[in-house]
Design an enzyme around this catalytic site. Structure first.
Site, mmCIF file in Angstrom:
data_model
loop_
_atom_site.group_PDB
_atom_site.id
_atom_site.type_symbol
_atom_site.label_atom_id
_atom_site.label_comp_id
_atom_site.label_asym_id
_atom_site.label_seq_id
_atom_site.Cartn_x
_atom_site.Cartn_y
_atom_site.Cartn_z
ATOM 1 N N ASP A 1 -3.030 -10.369 -2.416
ATOM 2 C CA ASP A 1 -3.507 -9.977 -1.334
ATOM 3 C C ASP A 1 -4.850 -9.474 -1.712
ATOM 4 O O ASP A 1 -5.340 -9.319 -2.813
ATOM 5 C CB ASP A 1 -2.825 -8.684 -0.690
ATOM 6 C CG ASP A 1 -3.091 -8.209 0.508
ATOM 7 O OD1 ASP A 1 -3.958 -7.845 0.964
ATOM 8 O OD2 ASP A 1 -2.095 -8.546 1.511
ATOM 9 N N HIS B 1 -6.404 -7.162 -0.699
ATOM 10 C CA HIS B 1 -6.470 -5.606 -0.618
ATOM 11 C C HIS B 1 -5.740 -5.324 -1.912
ATOM 12 O O HIS B 1 -4.539 -5.904 -1.973
ATOM 13 C CB HIS B 1 -6.197 -5.150 0.596
ATOM 14 C CG HIS B 1 -6.791 -5.167 1.918
ATOM 15 N ND1 HIS B 1 -6.464 -6.090 2.594
ATOM 16 C CD2 HIS B 1 -7.964 -4.722 2.183
ATOM 17 C CE1 HIS B 1 -7.315 -6.398 3.740
ATOM 18 N NE2 HIS B 1 -8.373 -5.611 3.446
ATOM 19 N N HIS C 1 0.914 -1.306 0.123
ATOM 20 C CA HIS C 1 -0.023 -0.044 -0.039
ATOM 21 C C HIS C 1 0.965 1.440 0.113
ATOM 22 O O HIS C 1 0.187 2.343 -0.022
ATOM 23 C CB HIS C 1 -0.922 -0.065 1.324
ATOM 24 C CG HIS C 1 -1.916 -1.111 1.199
ATOM 25 N ND1 HIS C 1 -2.891 -1.212 -0.018
ATOM 26 C CD2 HIS C 1 -2.439 -2.179 2.187
ATOM 27 C CE1 HIS C 1 -3.631 -2.121 0.200
ATOM 28 N NE2 HIS C 1 -3.384 -2.900 1.758
ATOM 29 N N ASP D 1 -4.708 -12.953 3.179
ATOM 30 C CA ASP D 1 -6.099 -12.515 3.926
ATOM 31 C C ASP D 1 -7.163 -12.698 2.820
ATOM 32 O O ASP D 1 -8.314 -12.223 3.218
ATOM 33 C CB ASP D 1 -5.871 -10.949 4.386
ATOM 34 C CG ASP D 1 -5.132 -10.037 3.237
ATOM 35 O OD1 ASP D 1 -4.920 -10.673 2.282
ATOM 36 O OD2 ASP D 1 -4.888 -8.816 3.671
#
Length: 309
Positions: free
Chosen positions: A162, A164, A125, A246
């Protein structure tokens, strides 16, 4: 040829507030998993401490200097609403960078077949000039640029599964035709980026969003058709993985329904692609994964695959 495992106790010293999902226990869960005798064949090394200047491969110098200056002597410093630094955070982040770079060196120099780097904080991120989403430096992106600069690698594929979207990696490589960033992720979900229409200025950004409650069968089809086909056509000289776990059905921060076998499958598919185009050169870097049980099981299947099982 063997699988390299890169870690360091400093990853435990990046303290967070009680209840924060990106906690030191994540690394303990990985370590417990890899203590099993079936992983005895791993070559284990400590992540070296990178100089802050290494991060300037993807982040401007003033940004790197600001993160270094923000490191507190005690307590916590808030970088954004969910990203904090404690006295141990800077070393952990620089060893995460150093570990990713070392893994690239080892793979490029044929010291190992592939590598898994298990450090925290995560990185995908972190944009060029902005820390966010638990991330300070984007170590997977730094590893890609290091491979290009140090070894003259022509094309690097960075595949991110991931749950996200890796907005930071997309931001860094938006205008880079020599690095393909390809991501599967849940939408809608933090950070709100990652639509299929976001393709980069050189058409080397590949986003394959998944819907809440999509399961492993949907993921596998999307990964095969949306990610693997594009990366195969790109024919990378090195494959990097932003390995967040995740999307596992036990994870508390998202709503996909993958299980640990899906990560093993995806790993093998990328290894096949790396064998075809990159002499098998592949480096995996830990990102998210916030259910300790789901993380441990997923890492086991991921590393089993890396070891050829």
């Amino acid at each position: 040829m063997t699988t390299l495992y890169v870690s360091h106790p400093a990853a435990l010293d990046h303290a967070v507030h009680p209840g924060h999902p990106e906690r030191p226990d994540r690394i303990r869960a990985v370590e417990r998993t890899l203590e099993n005798e079936r992983f005895a064949g791993l070559v284990r090394v400590l992540a070296p401490l990178a100089e802050p200047t290494v991060a300037t491969l993807v982040h401007p110098e003033d940004y790197v200097e600001a993160i270094v200056a923000a490191s507190p002597k005690s307590g916590f410093v808030s970088i954004d609403s969910d990203t904090t630094m404690s006295p141990g955070s800077l070393e952990a982040a620089l060893r995460a960078v150093g570990g990713a770079v070392h893994a690239v060196d080892a793979v490029m120099n044929k010291e190992c077949a592939n590598a898994f780097v298990a450090m925290r904080p995560p990185g995908h991120h972190a944009e060029k000039t902005r820390a966010m989403g638990f991330c300070l430096f984007n170590q997977a992106a730094i590893a890609a640029r290091h491979a290009r600069k140090a070894y003259g690698v022509s094309r690097v594929a960075l595949v991110d599964w991931d749950v996200h979207h890796g907005n930071g990696s997309q931001d860094i490589f938006w205008d880079d035709g020599d690095v393909m960033y390809a991501s599967t992720h849940q939408m809608p979900l933090f950070p709100g980026t990652g639509a299929a229409s976001e393709r980069g200025s050189k058409d080397t950004i590949v986003n394959v969003p998944l819907r809440p409650n999509d399961d492993g069968a949907v993921f596998r089809e999307a990964f095969e058709k949306g990610v693997l086909a594009r990366v195969d056509a790109f024919a990378p000289d090195l494959v990097l993985i932003s390995a967040g776990f995740d999307a596992h059905h036990l994870d508390p921060l998202a709503n996909l329904r993958l299980d640990e076998t899906d990560f093993g499958w995806a790993t093998r598919k990328l290894m096949e692609l790396a064998d075809r185009h990159a002499g098998g050169r592949l480096v995996s870097v830990l990102e998210g994964g916030y259910s300790l049980e789901g993380l441990g099981k997923s890492v086991a299947h991921h590393v089993d695959a890396l070891m050829g099982r």
